[in-house]
Design a protein around this motif. Structure first.
Motif, PDB file in Angstrom:
ATOM      1  N   MET A 182      63.250  20.963  28.155  1.00 14.44           N
ATOM      2  CA  MET A 182      63.897  21.383  29.409  1.00 14.44           C
ATOM      3  C   MET A 182      65.283  20.770  29.492  1.00 14.44           C
ATOM      4  N   MET A 183      65.308  19.500  29.170  1.00 15.28           N
ATOM      5  CA  MET A 183      66.588  18.803  29.172  1.00 15.28           C
ATOM      6  C   MET A 183      67.546  19.429  28.177  1.00 15.28           C
ATOM      7  N   PHE A 184      67.041  19.879  27.077  1.00 13.36           N
ATOM      8  CA  PHE A 184      67.883  20.491  26.031  1.00 13.36           C
ATOM      9  C   PHE A 184      68.526  21.751  26.549  1.00 13.36           C
ATOM     10  N   TYR A 185      67.711  22.556  27.240  1.00 15.90           N
ATOM     11  CA  TYR A 185      68.286  23.808  27.768  1.00 15.90           C
ATOM     12  C   TYR A 185      69.325  23.538  28.822  1.00 15.90           C
ATOM     13  N   GLN A 186      69.087  22.501  29.610  1.00 14.56           N
ATOM     14  CA  GLN A 186      70.089  22.174  30.638  1.00 14.56           C
ATOM     15  C   GLN A 186      71.397  21.734  30.021  1.00 14.56           C
ATOM     16  N   LEU A 187      71.253  20.903  28.966  1.00 17.47           N
ATOM     17  CA  LEU A 187      72.473  20.454  28.288  1.00 17.47           C
ATOM     18  C   LEU A 187      73.201  21.619  27.634  1.00 17.47           C
ATOM     19  N   ALA A 188      72.430  22.515  27.010  1.00 17.43           N
ATOM     20  CA  ALA A 188      73.040  23.676  26.347  1.00 17.43           C
ATOM     21  C   ALA A 188      73.742  24.565  27.366  1.00 17.43           C
ATOM     22  N   PHE A 189      73.086  24.781  28.507  1.00 16.44           N
ATOM     23  CA  PHE A 189      73.678  25.603  29.547  1.00 16.44           C
ATOM     24  C   PHE A 189      74.972  24.986  30.072  1.00 16.44           C
ATOM     25  N   ALA A 190      74.911  23.639  30.267  1.00 17.76           N
ATOM     26  CA  ALA A 190      76.112  22.942  30.763  1.00 17.76           C
ATOM     27  C   ALA A 190      77.234  23.045  29.742  1.00 17.76           C
ATOM     28  N   PHE A 191      76.856  22.931  28.452  1.00 13.05           N
ATOM     29  CA  PHE A 191      77.888  23.016  27.414  1.00 13.05           C
ATOM     30  C   PHE A 191      78.508  24.402  27.383  1.00 13.05           C
ATOM     31  N   ILE A 192      77.638  25.414  27.456  1.00 18.59           N
ATOM     32  CA  ILE A 192      78.140  26.786  27.422  1.00 18.59           C
ATOM     33  C   ILE A 192      79.004  27.072  28.650  1.00 18.59           C
ATOM     34  N   ALA A 193      78.579  26.571  29.809  1.00 18.39           N
ATOM     35  CA  ALA A 193      79.354  26.774  31.039  1.00 18.39           C
ATOM     36  C   ALA A 193      80.700  26.089  30.937  1.00 18.39           C
ATOM     37  N   GLY A 194      80.685  24.880  30.348  1.00 19.06           N
ATOM     38  CA  GLY A 194      81.980  24.176  30.179  1.00 19.06           C
ATOM     39  C   GLY A 194      82.913  24.937  29.264  1.00 19.06           C
ATOM     40  N   VAL A 195      82.296  25.449  28.167  1.00 16.95           N
ATOM     41  CA  VAL A 195      83.153  26.218  27.221  1.00 16.95           C
ATOM     42  C   VAL A 195      83.715  27.450  27.893  1.00 16.95           C
ATOM     43  N   LEU A 196      82.839  28.152  28.651  1.00 19.60           N
ATOM     44  CA  LEU A 196      83.314  29.357  29.330  1.00 19.60           C
ATOM     45  C   LEU A 196      84.393  29.025  30.351  1.00 19.60           C
ATOM     46  N   LEU A 197      84.183  27.939  31.105  1.00 11.45           N
ATOM     47  CA  LEU A 197      85.181  27.557  32.110  1.00 11.45           C
ATOM     48  C   LEU A 197      86.511  27.194  31.448  1.00 11.45           C
TER      49      LEU A 197
END
Length: 458
Positions: free
Chosen positions: A1-16
């Motif tokens: 679960m933590m992995f998906y959250q980190l991945a999502f945060a990373f992807i969101a940061g990249v997109l931003l």
């Protein structure tokens, strides 16, 4: 679960980050496009300004080049920056010897340089009219300061020169003309008035004297009429209102006609009037002239000779063909006038003309001081005065004239493309000569001339 959250945060940061970077890139591109547009607009404006400046410069140079008066532009230190063609012609120098040089050695005029210095010092226009010491010319010089900088200080000087020499000469001629006419009119009018007043009182007590006064009044009236007629004739000639009727003219026959016309006057004054012409008529070719006008000029010359020749003297008219290249060089080079000319001479045995008066004999209203001339002639040839000591008064009376006859003769001869001149020595008479173009020899050319309009034949 933590992995998906980190991945999502990373992807969101990249997109931003990508969105922010893209937005910055678009803003940069818009700024670059706006900057390029400004540069292009500035370049177009600069090009338009350059074209406008070139056009204004060309127009100014064209105006100054066409301006008939000399214009010279100098800097504040009086170094020449520009000179129009009229200025170069006045200075007599090419542009490369004028532009970039100091004005003082180029213009070589103290008064002009003084105006340049004054205008630069005061920053105000300066103008003066003066006569040049070196050449005698009359100049009107104007200097205008130019302010081309931002500080309103004088940067350049515009110099214009107007040559008033000819205008002043014409003004002098006009004043002299009015003065001469006034004098010539005043003298006979005063005489007529005085004679008329005397005549009234002499009618009853002295009829013989009254007749003399009446005769003198008539003579003065004739003098006035002659002067008015000659003034009108001279005015018509000088204004170009006379049209010459050029045709081949037998000068020998014309001279004989004029001599017969003048013979009564020569007999009245006791002066012989003779013609010295070739024995064969074929030896004297026809002249291309207006016979009536040349006859008028010849009458004036003969009348002048009769006036200043003592009784017992002689006036001789002769004619021959000469090479007159000096008088007709320009016309001869263009092929419009032959160098062979017919010369007519009127020689008299009168008192002659002094060297001082000789150059002016063809001027309007000029009359030599004949009393002084006779005195000088007597000094040059004492026999001439002793031969006729009682004739001074009668000759002085006979010599009274308007002073226009020789001027009219000069204008008429020059209208034909000829020239007129006088030669004289005190106590040895005078010779007045003039030339005329020869008539074409072929009958065909004569027919063409007779069919040509008078205006073209002039």
């Amino acid at each position: 679960m933590m992995f998906y959250q980190l991945a999502f945060a990373f992807i969101a940061g990249v997109l931003l980050t990508t969105v922010i970077a893209w937005a910055q890139m678009r803003a940069t591109e818009r700024e670059r496009a706006r900057t390029e547009s400004l540069f292009l607009s500035a370049a177009r404006e600069r090009q338009a300004l350059r074209q406008g400046a070139r056009r204004a410069t060309a127009m100014l140079e064209g105006v100054l080049a066409a301006y008939p008066r000399p214009v010279i532009i100098t800097d504040r230190e009086r170094v020449i920056l520009f000179a129009n063609p009229a200025a170069l012609a006045l200075l007599g120098l090419p542009a490369e010897q004028v532009i970039g040089r100091s004005a003082a050695p180029v213009i070589q005029d103290y008064d002009t340089m003084r105006l340049l210095v004054r205008a630069a010092r005061l920053g105000a226009p300066s103008e003066s009219v003066f006569q040049r010491v070196t050449t005698g010319q009359t100049w009107r010089v104007s200097v205008t300061p130019l302010r081309l900088g931002d500080d309103e200080s004088v940067t350049d000087l515009a110099l214009t020169i107007e040559d008033l020499t000819e205008l002043r000469r014409l003004e002098t001629v006009r004043r002299d003309f009015v003065a001469h006419v006034s004098h010539e009119l005043r003298t006979p009018l005063a005489a007529v008035k005085l004679l008329a007043e005397t005549l009234v009182s002499a009618l009853d007590r002295d009829p013989q004297a009254a007749r003399g006064f009446a005769t003198r009044i008539s003579a003065e009236a004739d003098h006035l009429a002659q002067m008015v007629a000659e003034l009108l004739e001279l005015s018509r000639i000088e204004s170009g209102k006379i049209t010459l009727q050029l045709e081949p003219t037998d000068m020998a026959a014309l001279i004989e006609v004029v001599l017969e016309r003048m013979r009564p006057l020569s007999e009245e004054r006791g002066v012989a009037l003779v013609a010295a012409l070739p024995a064969s008529p074929a030896a004297l070719p026809d002249a291309l002239c207006d016979g009536e006008r040349i006859g008028e000029a010849l009458v004036n010359l003969i009348h002048n000779g009769l006036k200043y020749t003592n009784p017992g003297g002689q006036v001789t008219v002769s004619a021959d063909v000469i090479d007159d290249e000096g008088a007709a060089r320009d016309q001869a080079e263009s092929g419009t006038l032959p160098t062979r000319m017919l010369a007519i001479r009127v020689a008299d045995t009168g008192v002659g003309i002094s060297d001082e008066d000789l150059p002016r004999v063809f001027e309007r209203f000029f009359k030599a001081d004949r009393a002084r001339t006779r005195q000088l002639a007597a000094q040059a040839d004492p026999l001439a005065e002793r031969q006729a000591p009682t004739q001074v008064g009668s000759q002085a009376q006979a010599a009274a004239g308007t002073g226009l006859g020789l001027a009219i003769a000069r204008h008429l001869v020059e209208l034909h493309g000829g020239r007129i001149w006088a030669e004289s020595r005190l106590g040895h008479g005078s010779v007045f000569s003039f030339t005329l173009p020869l008539a074409p020899s072929s009958a065909q050319t004569r027919a063409e001339l007779s069919d040509m309009p008078a205006a073209e034949r002039r």
